[in-house]
Design an enzyme around this catalytic site. Sequence first.
Site, PDB file in Angstrom:
ATOM      1  N   HIS A  46       0.814  -1.225   0.000  1.00  0.00           N
ATOM      2  CA  HIS A  46       0.000   0.000   0.000  1.00  0.00           C
ATOM      3  C   HIS A  46       0.848   1.276   0.000  1.00  0.00           C
ATOM      4  O   HIS A  46       0.303   2.363  -0.215  1.00  0.00           O
ATOM      5  CB  HIS A  46      -0.922   0.042   1.219  1.00  0.00           C
ATOM      6  CG  HIS A  46      -2.018  -0.976   1.188  1.00  0.00           C
ATOM      7  ND1 HIS A  46      -2.856  -1.134   0.107  1.00  0.00           N
ATOM      8  CD2 HIS A  46      -2.416  -1.888   2.115  1.00  0.00           C
ATOM      9  CE1 HIS A  46      -3.717  -2.105   0.362  1.00  0.00           C
ATOM     10  NE2 HIS A  46      -3.470  -2.582   1.571  1.00  0.00           N
TER      11      HIS A  46
ATOM     12  N   ASP B 242      -5.425 -12.732   2.988  1.00  0.00           N
ATOM     13  CA  ASP B 242      -6.638 -12.197   3.585  1.00  0.00           C
ATOM     14  C   ASP B 242      -7.869 -12.375   2.701  1.00  0.00           C
ATOM     15  O   ASP B 242      -8.965 -11.938   3.069  1.00  0.00           O
ATOM     16  CB  ASP B 242      -6.470 -10.730   3.996  1.00  0.00           C
ATOM     17  CG  ASP B 242      -5.616  -9.926   3.049  1.00  0.00           C
ATOM     18  OD1 ASP B 242      -5.268 -10.431   1.959  1.00  0.00           O
ATOM     19  OD2 ASP B 242      -5.274  -8.781   3.383  1.00  0.00           O
TER      20      ASP B 242
ATOM     21  N   ASP C 203      -3.252 -10.419  -2.635  1.00  0.00           N
ATOM     22  CA  ASP C 203      -3.827  -9.899  -1.397  1.00  0.00           C
ATOM     23  C   ASP C 203      -5.262  -9.454  -1.673  1.00  0.00           C
ATOM     24  O   ASP C 203      -5.587  -9.001  -2.776  1.00  0.00           O
ATOM     25  CB  ASP C 203      -2.995  -8.708  -0.923  1.00  0.00           C
ATOM     26  CG  ASP C 203      -3.324  -8.255   0.481  1.00  0.00           C
ATOM     27  OD1 ASP C 203      -2.570  -8.585   1.405  1.00  0.00           O
ATOM     28  OD2 ASP C 203      -4.337  -7.537   0.648  1.00  0.00           O
TER      29      ASP C 203
END
Length: 317
Positions: free
Chosen positions: A125, A245, A162
């Site tokens: 990120h 995740d 992800d």
Amino acid sequence: MTTLLISQTNGAAHLTPKGHAERQERLEAAAKALSHPRFAGLVREAAPGGDLELAELVHSPKVMGTIRDIRPAEGIGQIDADTFVSGKSLDASATALGGVLRAVEAVVLGEADNAFVLSRPPGHHAERERSMGFCLVNTIAIAARQAQRLYGAERIAIIDFDVHHGNGTQDIFADDPSVFYASSHQMPLYPWTGAPHETGVGNIVNVALDAGTGGAEMRAAYKERILPALDNFAPDLILVSAGFDAERRDPLAQLEWVGSDYAWLTGKLMDIAAKRCSNRLVSMLEGGYDLGGLASGVSAHVGMLLTGEAGPEHNEH
């Protein structure tokens, strides 16, 4: 296959507040899973330190300046609503970087066919101009640039599975045709980027998945969009932002992946690595916040890297 596992010994140096999803127990759960006898064939190394001055390969100087300004002598400082830095967080970031750079070196020089780096904090990120989303520096982006600088790997592919879009990696490489970036992620979801129309200079592929999406839809999306584009790009090296995740138990998202989905996807990436770049594939941990789900996903992923087989516990489909 020879698979190198690089583990970070100082991950606990990066402190986050009590109850924060991104915590040291994640590394411990994954390491415990990889201590199973079926992983005895892994070549294991501790992550060396890395030079955080290399962050300026992908970040403006203000990123490291902000981290250093906010970093407290004691306790925990806050960069944004989700992102924290403690006194020794940069020590952990340095070994996360050192670990992936060592993995790239080993794979490019033929010491290993592929590698997995178990480290924190995550990185995908972190944008050119700011840290965010639990991430301080964009470790995998730095690794891509170093692979180009040191080893002549001109064409780098980064595959990000992800559940959250890697806005930072996209931001850094969106105008660079020498780096291919593909992401599958739940949408809408933090960080609210990664729409399919975001294509960079033709080097970006985003697959947005609805909440509740399971393995069948994920596999179809990869077969139709990401895998053909990756094969077409013909990379010299494949890097993987491996977040776990999207696993069905994760508290921060609502996808329904299981271990066999991670094994399938890993196998498909390995197929293209074998075809295009002499098996050269380096994967590193990003997200994954349910400890059981993380352990399951890591086991499936690393098991496939090591043996080319999902393992009996991951044959749900």
